[in-house]
Design a protein around this motif. Structure first.
Motif, PDB file in Angstrom:
ATOM      1  N   ALA A  67       0.840  -1.212   0.000  1.00 43.93           N
ATOM      2  CA  ALA A  67       0.000   0.000   0.000  1.00 43.93           C
ATOM      3  C   ALA A  67       0.870   1.255   0.000  1.00 43.93           C
ATOM      4  O   ALA A  67       0.569   2.228  -0.707  1.00 43.93           O
ATOM      5  CB  ALA A  67      -0.929  -0.002   1.204  1.00 43.93           C
ATOM      6  N   LEU A  68       1.952   1.248   0.770  1.00 44.22           N
ATOM      7  CA  LEU A  68       2.863   2.391   0.773  1.00 44.22           C
ATOM      8  C   LEU A  68       3.495   2.589  -0.602  1.00 44.22           C
ATOM      9  O   LEU A  68       3.615   3.721  -1.084  1.00 44.22           O
ATOM     10  CB  LEU A  68       3.951   2.191   1.830  1.00 44.22           C
ATOM     11  N   ARG A  69       3.880   1.496  -1.249  1.00 43.86           N
ATOM     12  CA  ARG A  69       4.459   1.602  -2.590  1.00 43.86           C
ATOM     13  C   ARG A  69       3.440   2.141  -3.587  1.00 43.86           C
ATOM     14  O   ARG A  69       3.775   2.944  -4.468  1.00 43.86           O
ATOM     15  CB  ARG A  69       4.970   0.235  -3.047  1.00 43.86           C
ATOM     16  N   GLN A  70       2.182   1.695  -3.444  1.00 47.83           N
ATOM     17  CA  GLN A  70       1.138   2.169  -4.350  1.00 47.83           C
ATOM     18  C   GLN A  70       0.880   3.658  -4.160  1.00 47.83           C
ATOM     19  O   GLN A  70       0.698   4.399  -5.135  1.00 47.83           O
ATOM     20  CB  GLN A  70      -0.141   1.358  -4.122  1.00 47.83           C
ATOM     21  N   LEU A  71       0.876   4.105  -2.934  1.00 51.71           N
ATOM     22  CA  LEU A  71       0.725   5.536  -2.673  1.00 51.71           C
ATOM     23  C   LEU A  71       1.881   6.316  -3.283  1.00 51.71           C
ATOM     24  O   LEU A  71       1.677   7.355  -3.928  1.00 51.71           O
ATOM     25  CB  LEU A  71       0.653   5.790  -1.166  1.00 51.71           C
ATOM     26  N   ALA A  72       3.101   5.821  -3.081  1.00 52.25           N
ATOM     27  CA  ALA A  72       4.274   6.513  -3.613  1.00 52.25           C
ATOM     28  C   ALA A  72       4.254   6.558  -5.132  1.00 52.25           C
ATOM     29  O   ALA A  72       4.775   7.510  -5.736  1.00 52.25           O
ATOM     30  CB  ALA A  72       5.551   5.831  -3.121  1.00 52.25           C
ATOM     31  N   GLY A  73       3.654   5.552  -5.781  1.00 50.62           N
ATOM     32  CA  GLY A  73       3.587   5.517  -7.225  1.00 50.62           C
ATOM     33  C   GLY A  73       2.726   6.609  -7.832  1.00 50.62           C
ATOM     34  O   GLY A  73       2.788   6.863  -9.034  1.00 50.62           O
TER      35      GLY A  73
END
Length: 208
Positions: free
Chosen positions: A132-138
């Motif tokens: 989820a953190l990676r998706q937000l950062a994307g």
């Protein structure tokens, strides 16, 4: 609220939309969000903002109040009724152009175009919080930031868990997950006194 949910699904949030923001107001979350945004976003020139799991739009309103430079605001939630409530609340706020999208966070295409991604009590409901953190950062341009409000360990979480089946994370856990997600510097900030201080922390996370 967004992402592949660990606890309740969109229908539970549809049912709560009529009273959600009123309940948060009673518990003083809008004031806590306002204080957090003024502290975390001071000095940031933000133009394009995405709010994931916007709910009633309370965190987005706080960000607008702290950053007059915001020009566009994109609200994302799995609940259609929450999006309707957020739009209604934001109509009274002078400022950015507002668009909405009803979808799961995991279905959003990485665009790297927003200056900041807001997410209030979202990653606690994701089956994989690091993902989820990676998706937000994307969603955020290089050099942008994430501003998260995350449930923290406290006895007050148990009655909330009975309704929403969420997780909660310590500051140590958040820093570890942020590192696993290969994100940048993390600032941990308390929320105002009362229920928000007992249940939540703010995190400002740099996006490489």
């Amino acid at each position: 609220m967004t992402g592949r949910v660990f606890g309740q699904g969109p229908s539970a949030y549809d049912a709560a939309a009529s009273w959600w923001s009123e309940r948060l107001s009673v518990l003083k979350y809008p004031e806590a969000y306002s204080g957090l945004c003024h502290t975390a976003l001071n000095g940031h020139l933000l133009s394009r903002v995405v709010d994931i799991g916007t709910g009633g739009g309370d965190l987005a309103r706080a960000a607008i109040g702290a950053c007059p430079s915001i020009e566009t605001l994109h609200l994302v939630d799995t609940s259609a009724r929450m999006l309707e409530a957020a739009q209604a609340a934001l109509r009274s706020v002078d400022g950015p152009d507002v668009t909405v999208e009803q979808t799961d966070m995991e279905l959003l295409q990485p665009c790297r175009s927003f200056d900041i991604a807001l997410a209030g009590h979202v990653i606690e409901h994701a089956s994989d919080p690091v993902l989820a953190l990676r998706q937000l950062a994307g969603l955020v341009r290089p050099g942008g930031v994430l501003l998260l409000v995350v449930s923290r360990p406290h006895i007050c979480q148990f009655p909330i868990w009975l309704r929403w089946r969420h997780r909660w994370f310590s500051e140590t856990q958040m820093r570890r997950m942020t590192k696993e997600a290969m994100l940048g510097a993390v600032d941990c900030m308390p929320l105002a006194a009362g229920v928000p201080a007992r249940t939540s922390r703010g995190y400002l996370i740099a996006v490489p």
